[in-house]
Design an enzyme around this catalytic site. Structure first.
Site, PDB file in Angstrom:
ATOM      1  N   HIS A 212       0.811  -1.218   0.000  1.00  0.00           N
ATOM      2  CA  HIS A 212       0.000   0.000   0.000  1.00  0.00           C
ATOM      3  C   HIS A 212       0.845   1.269   0.000  1.00  0.00           C
ATOM      4  O   HIS A 212       0.331   2.353  -0.274  1.00  0.00           O
ATOM      5  CB  HIS A 212      -0.993   0.000   1.178  1.00  0.00           C
ATOM      6  CG  HIS A 212      -0.393   0.241   2.522  1.00  0.00           C
ATOM      7  ND1 HIS A 212      -0.129  -0.763   3.420  1.00  0.00           N
ATOM      8  CD2 HIS A 212      -0.026   1.394   3.140  1.00  0.00           C
ATOM      9  CE1 HIS A 212       0.362  -0.251   4.536  1.00  0.00           C
ATOM     10  NE2 HIS A 212       0.441   1.060   4.389  1.00  0.00           N
ATOM     11  N   ASP A 245       0.273  -7.708   1.382  1.00  0.00           N
ATOM     12  CA  ASP A 245       0.684  -6.321   1.598  1.00  0.00           C
ATOM     13  C   ASP A 245       2.208  -6.193   1.638  1.00  0.00           C
ATOM     14  O   ASP A 245       2.775  -5.508   2.490  1.00  0.00           O
ATOM     15  CB  ASP A 245       0.075  -5.747   2.894  1.00  0.00           C
ATOM     16  CG  ASP A 245       0.138  -4.223   2.924  1.00  0.00           C
ATOM     17  OD1 ASP A 245       0.345  -3.614   1.852  1.00  0.00           O
ATOM     18  OD2 ASP A 245       0.003  -3.644   4.022  1.00  0.00           O
ATOM     19  N   SER A 327       4.625   2.702   7.654  1.00  0.00           N
ATOM     20  CA  SER A 327       4.319   1.517   6.852  1.00  0.00           C
ATOM     21  C   SER A 327       5.511   1.075   6.022  1.00  0.00           C
ATOM     22  O   SER A 327       6.158   1.883   5.354  1.00  0.00           O
ATOM     23  CB  SER A 327       3.147   1.812   5.913  1.00  0.00           C
ATOM     24  OG  SER A 327       1.971   2.029   6.646  1.00  0.00           O
TER      25      SER A 327
END
Length: 483
Positions: A212, A245, A327
């Site tokens: 992402h 992910d 992230s």
């Protein structure tokens, strides 16, 4: 020794002869031999009681009288009088009685004494300070100074291995900040993007991060990678796995001397182990936070931030502060080895995933054992490979287990014919309650556990059918790609 008798006459020594009942008629005061004594009080003091105060050095009990009166005595040399009484003997070590002082309460005299001592101490302190100043001013003239200077800081302060500072210093050069910009005309939102984190995977210039983080730039966008020393490099996407992910980038002009971060073993992580997270929360690059592993095998489903497919993980939960921008960054153990990839947070009111909400102490990382397998597959083929059981389960219900749906997407069978689940005897409507030794309470939990394995692994599945519990062994199949 009691202070109640101080200031009164002391009886004669018991060993001395007692006084005669009547005074001798032939004796005169001058002929009577008496011990030497201090001058007595003034004649006026002999005719009237005078309050006598205890010496200042003795503290009187709270219930002691404040003054004791001496009895009246006959004037010395009076005709027919008694010989003078023996002198009062003060207590051992006590000073001789002073001249009759003014009647002052003992407490006030004690306070005065304390005040005097304090004043003397202050004066002495002032003198000492003056001497110190005088000596310091004349230190260059050979006079020894009374000032002790503080020691100088060590020239090379070293932090012990294993400390957070030491681990961070070792890892930071291999952690990068990723800028992703989407493609297309700027009028249609092109050029917009976000910031994330990644880390050096090998010396060839591969960078591991979250899908992402780079999803917006995957199709015609631009990616740049910045190291802590400020040097930036362009990068391109090698492969992405939406379901895991995980994404792998490669620097287009990788510099020499890259230092990959060591990879740990996430299966051996224990609840309570120390953790260190490095990333760029809200764009603040090279930020280090610490915490512990607060839970393991936490089923988490999170979006990729662009409306794409959800990802599922059996996550490591940590209370190290993780925010948007962290992230894709590494979650390290106390030795500096990567044990996970920071991927999602729990925020109030927005569920799992990355949003602009701040950390509330619930962060989730993809276990590095799973991420390593995915990264190796992406570097090798550019496409992810997923293990599957060949059955469609309900993703919206939570409770006793994961229910196999009545039919699959687009009206297809919910149990793939001749697939792993069909071969094990599973049918639509069966409720899977355990996957190996993990309890299953929903469809996302089941998928999270399946994806911790590899295609070809054999697992035991516990399920319920018509109120009866049964078990079956399923050999996992595989699916290539995200579509």
């Amino acid at each position: 020794m009691s202070t109640e008798n101080e200031g009164t006459a002391v009886p004669a020594d018991p060993s001395a002869p007692s006084a005669p009942p009547t005074p001798p008629s032939t004796a005169t005061p001058e002929q009577t031999t008496t011990p030497a004594q201090e001058p007595g009080p003034a004649p006026e003091a002999a005719t009237a009681p005078t309050p006598v105060q205890p010496p200042a050095h003795a503290a009187a009990p709270a219930d002691a009288p404040t003054a004791v009166h001496a009895p009246a005595a006959a004037p010395a040399g009076a005709a027919g009088g008694w010989p003078p009484p023996p002198p009062a003997v003060p207590a051992w070590g006590a000073p001789l009685p002073p001249a009759p002082p003014a009647p002052v309460a003992p407490r006030k005299r004690t306070g005065g004494l304390v005040a005097a001592v304090l004043v003397a101490a202050l004066v002495a302190g002032g003198i000492g300070g003056g001497v110190g100043y005088w000596a310091a001013q004349r230190g260059d003239d050979g006079v020894s100074s009374t000032t002790v200077s503080s020691g100088e800081a060590p020239a090379a302060f070293k932090r012990d291995p294993g400390t957070v500072a030491a681990v961070a210093a070792q890892a930071l050069p291999s952690v990068v900040t990723i800028q992703a910009k989407s493609g297309g005309p700027q009028s249609e939102g092109g050029g917009e993007g976000g910031t994330g984190t990644g880390f050096v995977y090998d010396q060839e210039g591969h960078i591991v991060t979250n899908n992402h983080v780079v999803a917006s730039a995957a199709d015609g966008g631009a990616l740049s990678v910045t190291f802590p020393d400020g040097k930036s490099y362009d990068a391109e996407v090698v492969g992405r796995a939406e379901g895991y992910d995980v994404a792998v980038l490669k620097l287009t002009n990788a510099p020499k001397g890259l230092k990959p971060l060591p990879l740990g073993d996430s299966d051996k992580v224990a609840v309570g182990d120390s953790t260190i997270a490095i990333g760029a929360p809200f764009g603040l690059s090279n930020t280090v936070t610490t915490g512990i592993i607060s839970a393991k095998n936490r089923p988490v489903a999170s979006g990729d931030g662009s409306g794409g497919s959800n990802s599922y993980m059996s996550a490591l939960q940590t209370d190290a502060s993780i925010n948007p921008g962290n992230s894709g960054g590494p979650l390290l153990d106390a030795s500096g080895a990567v044990i996970g990839i920071n991927s999602a947070i729990q925020s109030t009111g927005s569920g799992f995933g990355q949003s602009q909400a701040g950390s509330i102490g619930l962060g989730f990382a993809i276990p590095v054992n799973q991420a390593k397998n995915v990264a190796q597959q992406l570097i090798k083929t550019g496409k992810p490979v997923y293990p599957v059981i060949g059955a469609t389960v309900n993703m919206n219900e939570r409770g006793e287990g994961a229910t196999i749906a009545s039919q699959g997407s687009g009206g297809t069978p919910s149990v793939t014919p001749d697939g792993p689940a069909a071969k094990a005897g599973l049918k639509a409507g069966d409720v899977i309650t355990a996957f190996d030794d993990r309890q299953i309470d929903s469809g996302p939990t089941l998928i999270s556990e399946i994806w911790t394995h590899k295609p070809g692994d054999s697992v035991k599945i516990t399920y319920e059918r018509d109120g009866k519990t049964s078990t079956a062994t399923v050999t996992l199949g595989e699916r290539t790609g995200d579509n």
